[in-house]
Write a protein that holds these residues in place. Structure first.
Motif, PDB file in Angstrom:
ATOM      1  N   TYR A  88      42.140  31.774  -5.369  1.00  0.00           N
ATOM      2  CA  TYR A  88      42.680  31.823  -6.724  1.00  0.00           C
ATOM      3  C   TYR A  88      44.196  31.868  -6.711  1.00  0.00           C
ATOM      4  N   LYS A  89      44.765  32.667  -5.828  1.00  0.00           N
ATOM      5  CA  LYS A  89      46.215  32.807  -5.808  1.00  0.00           C
ATOM      6  C   LYS A  89      46.890  31.551  -5.254  1.00  0.00           C
ATOM      7  N   ILE A  90      46.237  30.880  -4.298  1.00  0.00           N
ATOM      8  CA  ILE A  90      46.803  29.629  -3.791  1.00  0.00           C
ATOM      9  C   ILE A  90      46.813  28.563  -4.887  1.00  0.00           C
ATOM     10  N   LYS A  91      45.720  28.445  -5.638  1.00  0.00           N
ATOM     11  CA  LYS A  91      45.678  27.478  -6.743  1.00  0.00           C
ATOM     12  C   LYS A  91      46.728  27.816  -7.797  1.00  0.00           C
ATOM     13  N   LYS A  92      46.875  29.092  -8.097  1.00  0.00           N
ATOM     14  CA  LYS A  92      47.879  29.496  -9.076  1.00  0.00           C
ATOM     15  C   LYS A  92      49.279  29.181  -8.568  1.00  0.00           C
ATOM     16  N   TYR A  93      49.515  29.388  -7.293  1.00  0.00           N
ATOM     17  CA  TYR A  93      50.828  29.093  -6.708  1.00  0.00           C
ATOM     18  C   TYR A  93      51.114  27.598  -6.753  1.00  0.00           C
ATOM     19  N   ASN A  94      50.091  26.788  -6.454  1.00  0.00           N
ATOM     20  CA  ASN A  94      50.288  25.341  -6.492  1.00  0.00           C
ATOM     21  C   ASN A  94      50.584  24.852  -7.901  1.00  0.00           C
ATOM     22  N   GLU A  96      52.035  26.601 -10.290  1.00  0.00           N
ATOM     23  CA  GLU A  96      53.413  27.002 -10.593  1.00  0.00           C
ATOM     24  C   GLU A  96      54.411  26.107  -9.882  1.00  0.00           C
ATOM     25  N   CYS A  97      54.072  25.685  -8.671  1.00  0.00           N
ATOM     26  CA  CYS A  97      54.960  24.813  -7.910  1.00  0.00           C
ATOM     27  C   CYS A  97      55.077  23.450  -8.573  1.00  0.00           C
ATOM     28  N   GLN A  98      53.931  22.919  -9.050  1.00  0.00           N
ATOM     29  CA  GLN A  98      53.954  21.619  -9.709  1.00  0.00           C
ATOM     30  C   GLN A  98      54.734  21.676 -11.017  1.00  0.00           C
ATOM     31  N   SER A  99      54.552  22.743 -11.759  1.00  0.00           N
ATOM     32  CA  SER A  99      55.302  22.871 -13.005  1.00  0.00           C
ATOM     33  C   SER A  99      56.785  23.056 -12.739  1.00  0.00           C
ATOM     34  N   CYS A 100      57.120  23.674 -11.592  1.00  0.00           N
ATOM     35  CA  CYS A 100      58.526  23.846 -11.226  1.00  0.00           C
ATOM     36  C   CYS A 100      59.161  22.509 -10.868  1.00  0.00           C
ATOM     37  N   CYS A 109      57.534  19.940  -3.733  1.00  0.00           N
ATOM     38  CA  CYS A 109      57.282  21.323  -3.332  1.00  0.00           C
ATOM     39  C   CYS A 109      56.595  21.332  -1.991  1.00  0.00           C
ATOM     40  N   ASP A 110      57.074  22.180  -1.121  1.00  0.00           N
ATOM     41  CA  ASP A 110      56.459  22.342   0.195  1.00  0.00           C
ATOM     42  C   ASP A 110      56.465  23.823   0.534  1.00  0.00           C
ATOM     43  N   GLY A 111      55.343  24.493   0.261  1.00  0.00           N
ATOM     44  CA  GLY A 111      55.262  25.929   0.526  1.00  0.00           C
ATOM     45  C   GLY A 111      56.142  26.684  -0.425  1.00  0.00           C
ATOM     46  N   ASP A 112      57.079  27.469   0.077  1.00  0.00           N
ATOM     47  CA  ASP A 112      57.948  28.266  -0.775  1.00  0.00           C
ATOM     48  C   ASP A 112      59.329  27.642  -0.904  1.00  0.00           C
ATOM     49  N   LYS A 113      59.512  26.376  -0.467  1.00  0.00           N
ATOM     50  CA  LYS A 113      60.801  25.714  -0.555  1.00  0.00           C
ATOM     51  C   LYS A 113      60.641  24.366  -1.232  1.00  0.00           C
ATOM     52  N   ILE A 114      61.693  23.895  -1.855  1.00  0.00           N
ATOM     53  CA  ILE A 114      61.745  22.555  -2.438  1.00  0.00           C
ATOM     54  C   ILE A 114      62.556  21.679  -1.504  1.00  0.00           C
ATOM     55  N   ILE A 115      61.896  20.703  -0.910  1.00  0.00           N
ATOM     56  CA  ILE A 115      62.515  19.861   0.107  1.00  0.00           C
ATOM     57  C   ILE A 115      62.903  18.533  -0.520  1.00  0.00           C
ATOM     58  N   ASP A 116      64.100  18.100  -0.272  1.00  0.00           N
ATOM     59  CA  ASP A 116      64.584  16.833  -0.778  1.00  0.00           C
ATOM     60  C   ASP A 116      64.087  15.715   0.124  1.00  0.00           C
ATOM     61  N   ASP A 117      63.553  14.631  -0.468  1.00  0.00           N
ATOM     62  CA  ASP A 117      62.986  13.530   0.304  1.00  0.00           C
ATOM     63  C   ASP A 117      64.033  12.859   1.167  1.00  0.00           C
ATOM     64  N   LYS A 118      65.236  12.675   0.629  1.00  0.00           N
ATOM     65  CA  LYS A 118      66.263  11.953   1.379  1.00  0.00           C
ATOM     66  C   LYS A 118      66.693  12.739   2.615  1.00  0.00           C
ATOM     67  N   SER A 119      66.885  14.053   2.434  1.00  0.00           N
ATOM     68  CA  SER A 119      67.322  14.851   3.578  1.00  0.00           C
ATOM     69  C   SER A 119      66.237  14.929   4.626  1.00  0.00           C
ATOM     70  N   SER A 120      64.949  15.039   4.196  1.00  0.00           N
ATOM     71  CA  SER A 120      63.861  15.112   5.178  1.00  0.00           C
ATOM     72  C   SER A 120      63.709  13.797   5.910  1.00  0.00           C
ATOM     73  N   SER A 121      63.895  12.662   5.227  1.00  0.00           N
ATOM     74  CA  SER A 121      63.770  11.377   5.900  1.00  0.00           C
ATOM     75  C   SER A 121      64.917  11.151   6.870  1.00  0.00           C
ATOM     76  N   SER A 122      66.104  11.625   6.499  1.00  0.00           N
ATOM     77  CA  SER A 122      67.235  11.459   7.411  1.00  0.00           C
ATOM     78  C   SER A 122      67.066  12.302   8.656  1.00  0.00           C
TER      79      SER A 122
END
Length: 240
Positions: A88-94, A96-100, A109-122
């Motif tokens: 239940y808490k994982i679904k609730k967290y997901n 909240e992450c999607q709405s964020c 969203c990746d876990g507790d951090k927001i990862i930028d696609d460009k920086s991760s690809s670089s």
């Protein structure tokens, strides 16, 4: 003649007590700390649980059998309750992450951090970064048994008790009401387990065999759980 004289000179109240004492001694509880096969006059946990017939002893064994099965069910119930809270808490967290994240396609969203696609690809395309990461990981790997005391010291440090204060990782904890409920369930399981242990300590062969069978069938009924979870795959017959 002697019995008649005794009945004349001994008061009636004393005669009643003597008769009651002789009858009670004939049907007293049989308790042994050694292996035994007592059936009639066997007692368990209290004086009121006094077996006075073979039918009552058969009912006792049947009740103990289902008692142990119920214990196995209750243990599985507690495990599934913890899993349900976590799910239940994982679904609730997901959610909240999607709405964020919203409709911003540049961030994810990746876990507790927001990862930028460009920086991760670089970073993933940077060969030097990959080589350094592999080198650091290889240097930090230790052979099994090379550091036996580190896990023990980390456990005795009780950092796990204050893990909720660590803000670097996302920890999922039950709320206070859920924690009180879980504590109550574990209390019931602990109490029942000790009562079962006390039943075992009567060393009655029939009761011990009944408890063994009850635990075996309880595990068969309520402990059929997956060993691990793997992603589904499409298996095809290899060509010769």
């Amino acid at each position: 003649m002697a019995d008649d004289l005794a009945n004349i000179f001994i008061p009636i109240e004393v005669q009643k007590k003597m008769s009651m004492g002789s009858s009670s001694s004939a049907h007293s509880c049989k308790i042994s700390m050694l292996w035994n096969w007592y059936t009639i006059d066997s007692c368990f946990l209290a004086k009121s649980w006094h077996v006075t017939s073979r039918g009552m002893f058969a009912g006792t064994c049947i009740g103990i059998f289902f008692w142990v099965i119920a214990y196995c069910w209750f243990h599985r119930f507690i495990v599934e309750y913890d899993n349900s809270i976590l799910d239940y808490k994982i679904k609730k967290y997901n959610l909240e992450c999607q709405s964020c994240c919203g409709n911003d396609t540049n961030n994810c969203c990746d876990g507790d951090k927001i990862i930028d696609d460009k920086s991760s690809s670089s970073l993933s395309s940077n060969k030097e970064y990959k080589q350094n990461l592999v080198t650091d990981t290889t240097n930090n790997i230790k052979s099994p048994g090379s550091d036996l005391w580190t896990p023990l010291k980390n456990t005795f440090s009780h950092r796990w008790y204050l893990s909720w204060m660590n803000k670097e990782k996302e920890h999922i904890y039950p709320n206070p009401i859920e924690h009180i409920g879980r504590s109550g369930l574990y209390l019931i399981e602990w109490t029942v387990s000790y009562l079962i242990m006390l039943m075992w300590m009567y060393y009655n062969g029939y009761v011990i065999i009944t408890m063994i069978l009850g635990y075996f069938f309880g595990q068969l009924l309520f402990n059929y759980t997956p060993l691990t979870i793997m992603p589904k795959r499409d298996y095809t017959t290899p060509s010769c």
